[in-house]
Design an enzyme around this catalytic site. Structure first.
Site, PDB file in Angstrom:
ATOM      1  N   HIS A 113       0.840  -1.190   0.000  1.00  0.00           N
ATOM      2  CA  HIS A 113       0.000   0.000   0.000  1.00  0.00           C
ATOM      3  C   HIS A 113       0.876   1.240   0.000  1.00  0.00           C
ATOM      4  O   HIS A 113       2.021   1.172   0.428  1.00  0.00           O
ATOM      5  CB  HIS A 113      -0.885   0.030   1.250  1.00  0.00           C
ATOM      6  CG  HIS A 113      -1.900  -1.058   1.262  1.00  0.00           C
ATOM      7  ND1 HIS A 113      -2.521  -1.473   2.411  1.00  0.00           N
ATOM      8  CD2 HIS A 113      -2.398  -1.825   0.280  1.00  0.00           C
ATOM      9  CE1 HIS A 113      -3.365  -2.434   2.127  1.00  0.00           C
ATOM     10  NE2 HIS A 113      -3.305  -2.672   0.833  1.00  0.00           N
ATOM     11  N   THR A 114       0.320   2.349  -0.443  1.00  0.00           N
ATOM     12  CA  THR A 114       1.054   3.611  -0.362  1.00  0.00           C
ATOM     13  C   THR A 114       1.220   3.972   1.107  1.00  0.00           C
ATOM     14  O   THR A 114       0.236   4.222   1.795  1.00  0.00           O
ATOM     15  CB  THR A 114       0.293   4.729  -1.084  1.00  0.00           C
ATOM     16  OG1 THR A 114      -0.045   4.279  -2.380  1.00  0.00           O
ATOM     17  CG2 THR A 114       1.144   5.976  -1.190  1.00  0.00           C
ATOM     18  N   GLN A 115       2.433   3.966   1.598  1.00  0.00           N
ATOM     19  CA  GLN A 115       2.677   4.347   2.985  1.00  0.00           C
ATOM     20  C   GLN A 115       3.216   5.760   3.074  1.00  0.00           C
ATOM     21  O   GLN A 115       3.237   6.361   4.132  1.00  0.00           O
ATOM     22  CB  GLN A 115       3.638   3.365   3.646  1.00  0.00           C
ATOM     23  CG  GLN A 115       3.068   1.971   3.748  1.00  0.00           C
ATOM     24  CD  GLN A 115       1.754   1.920   4.504  1.00  0.00           C
ATOM     25  OE1 GLN A 115       1.568   2.585   5.515  1.00  0.00           O
ATOM     26  NE2 GLN A 115       0.804   1.157   3.997  1.00  0.00           N
ATOM     27  N   SER A 116       3.679   6.260   1.959  1.00  0.00           N
ATOM     28  CA  SER A 116       4.121   7.655   1.896  1.00  0.00           C
ATOM     29  C   SER A 116       4.091   8.073   0.428  1.00  0.00           C
ATOM     30  O   SER A 116       4.270   7.234  -0.451  1.00  0.00           O
ATOM     31  CB  SER A 116       5.528   7.784   2.469  1.00  0.00           C
ATOM     32  OG  SER A 116       6.396   6.929   1.781  1.00  0.00           O
TER      33      SER A 116
ATOM     34  N   TRP B   9      -3.099   9.182  -1.368  1.00  0.00           N
ATOM     35  CA  TRP B   9      -2.360  10.218  -0.651  1.00  0.00           C
ATOM     36  C   TRP B   9      -2.565  11.599  -1.273  1.00  0.00           C
ATOM     37  O   TRP B   9      -1.650  12.177  -1.839  1.00  0.00           O
ATOM     38  CB  TRP B   9      -0.876   9.863  -0.584  1.00  0.00           C
ATOM     39  CG  TRP B   9      -0.274  10.259   0.721  1.00  0.00           C
ATOM     40  CD1 TRP B   9       0.079  11.517   1.102  1.00  0.00           C
ATOM     41  CD2 TRP B   9       0.038   9.406   1.830  1.00  0.00           C
ATOM     42  NE1 TRP B   9       0.580  11.502   2.376  1.00  0.00           N
ATOM     43  CE2 TRP B   9       0.580  10.228   2.852  1.00  0.00           C
ATOM     44  CE3 TRP B   9      -0.095   8.026   2.057  1.00  0.00           C
ATOM     45  CZ2 TRP B   9       0.992   9.725   4.080  1.00  0.00           C
ATOM     46  CZ3 TRP B   9       0.328   7.534   3.276  1.00  0.00           C
ATOM     47  CH2 TRP B   9       0.860   8.374   4.273  1.00  0.00           C
TER      48      TRP B   9
END
Lengths: 261, 263
Positions: free
Chosen positions: B32-35, B142
């Protein structure tokens, strides 16, 4: 035989994976799914009315997102404007969870009327809200909810909740950022804590004043005083005061200005 | 005999050594997009009496590197709405595709019916549900998005939604650094909804341009090339290759160690 199931690090092994390796262990997540949008709410119930209130500021950190984001919602009634609704929900904490909770409860109260042909009572709605919150016990709605209405006997009803669904019927409750500033004031002014009858005795014999339901006008003044004071001492509270006054005749909404600094 | 059919016909580890199967692994946890990686900076928007003005620069940064200098971060949706994206650019492109699909579906069901077209507030509700669902799944998009347009009631509409699904609306809005630098300038002009009724299109455009300039002065992840859109009942005017005008760097002279003056 046990050696046949061994991982790649042991001598006797296979060229395919027979057990999960360290590569597939769960990774540390850095995404935090909650935030605090500040603000404060409060509810007071009387003999034949309930008053709900909340400020309208929305914050993130030291920034003001908006000066008008209501925290009080009508539950039930007709259509998207909740015409004729008799229950009010206030939510404070993480606003996105608050909105999701409001939509879920509103939907279920409306479905109840379609399925049973009568509006939901406040006590039933209160218990349903508790279940909705508890259903997400292990990924909670990060909100402090207060539910207000008029009960079957025509008395003011007020229920307060913690984020995982513990609930209680009370006379008054403050929640949110300035709850620690408002709640002691309410204890003293609504439940007459630390009020004594002068000259009724010495020390432990001093008789406490018995709490009686307050008239509506007094309660409105208390709510306004509570919020104007909270605004002075808490940076996340301010901008506007949204009040909903619930009586047997329905819900009256008021919007008053608060300091915007 | 070996009782594991999976092992038949395969090289034995005790003879050939452990087979490096790392490139075959498909059992990794989903990522997953964590940043965010490639990011866009602030978006600013303000309401005026007949509509909304929104602007964002055309830069997509890779950390502190100004990587892509021609990325359009304003997106038109039918004839009533413009979206401004801050945050991850690949997530913006995903949302762009999602909204394209939505637009195609909407056009199949009622293309010729102007009244039943999705309005700005409908689109904002839709996006907020998408964003909230994704954060709840621990797989956030994000972005911080501004939705500017005309509502179902034919009123100017401006609202925001972020990666947590938090939503709010205000006479003026700004994401990222804009919330600190541009919002105070815009709030001076429109402190409340009442003030919006006294603001002309020219005033709104001027203040947005001023904000873009201030942001370029002080936000290190910004650029002087930007897009600006005006949304009103008459339609959408969008300009995607604007340049900042009347810059004054005189203040820099007074900064110790910045210009000709050393120490």
């Amino acid at each position: 035989m046990a050696g046949m199931f061994a991982g790649p690090q042991e001598m006797m092994g296979y060229s395919f994976n027979t057990a999960p390796t360290s590569a597939s262990e769960p990774r540390q997540h850095s995404f935090y799914p909650y935030t605090d949008n500040g603000g404060s709410t409060l509810g007071i119930s009387g003999a034949d009315f309930t008053i709900m209130a909340g400020d309208t500021r929305s914050t993130s950190g030291y920034s003001i997102n908006s000066r008008h984001v209501p925290k009080l919602f009508l539950i039930g009634g007709e259509g998207p404007k909740n015409k004729g609704a008799r229950i009010v929900l206030s939510v404070v904490g993480f606003a996105a969870d608050g909105d999701a909770l409001k939509e879920k409860l509103d939907k279920e109260v409306k479905m109840y009327k379609y399925q049973h042909g009568k509006p939901m009572t406040v006590s039933a709605c209160a218990q349903r809200l508790s279940h909705i919150l508890y259903n997400k016990r292990f990924f909670p709605y990060y909100v402090h909810a207060i539910l207000g209405g008029i009960d079957e006997e025509g008395k003011g009803a007020l229920y307060s909740y913690d984020p995982v669904g513990s609930y209680e019927r009370e006379q008054c409750r403050a929640a949110g950022a300035a709850s620690s500033l408002i709640m002691p004031f309410l204890d003293n002014q609504v439940n007459f804590k630390n009020h004594h009858i002068p000259g009724s005795g010495e020390g432990h014999d001093l008789k406490p004043v018995v709490a009686t339901p307050l008239p509506k006008e007094t309660v409105i003044e208390l709510v306004r005083d509570a919020f104007t004071s909270a605004v002075e001492r808490h940076i996340e509270v301010g901008d506007g005061l949204q009040m909903m006054i619930l009586t047997k005749d329905g819900v009256e909404e008021q919007l008053l200005p608060l300091k915007k600094d | 005999m070996n009782h594991f059919p999976q092992a038949w016909g395969r090289p034995r580890d005790d003879i050939y050594g452990h087979y490096n199967s790392s490139y075959l692994q498909t059992a990794n946890p989903t990522q997953h997009t964590q940043s965010p990686v490639v990011t866009g900076t602030s978006v600013v928007a303000i309401k005026y009496k007949d509509g909304v003005v929104i602007a964002a620069d055309n830069l997509a940064s890779y950390g502190s590197l100004a990587r892509f200098t021609d990325v359009k971060r304003l997106r038109k949706f039918n004839s009533s709405t413009v979206l401004g994206f801050g945050g991850d650019v690949s997530d913006m492109q995903y949302l762009d595709r999602l909204l394209n699909d939505l637009d195609v579906k909407e056009n199949y069901s009622h293309a010729d019916d102007e009244a039943s077209q999705l309005s700005a507030n409908n689109l904002h509700t839709y996006l907020s549900k998408v964003m909230y669902k994704r954060r709840t799944d621990f797989n956030p998009l994000w972005n911080h998005i501004l939705v500017a347009g005309i509502s179902s009631e034919s009123e100017p509409f401006l609202a925001s939604v972020d990666l947590l699904g938090t939503t709010f609306s205000s006479p003026s809005l700004a994401t990222g650094y804009g919330a600190h630098l541009a919002q105070p300038i815009m709030r001076k002009l429109v402190p409340d909804e009442e003030a919006v009724k006294g603001i002309s299109k020219e005033q709104a455009v001027d203040v947005v341009k001023e904000c873009m300039k201030v942001l370029f002065y002080r936000d290190a992840r910004s650029m002087d090339g930007y897009s600006i859109a005006v949304i009103s009942k008459e339609g959408i005017e969008i300009k995607e290759n604007e340049k900042l005008e009347n810059q004054s760097w005189q203040f820099a002279e007074r900064i110790r160690g910045y210009g000709t003056q050393v120490n």
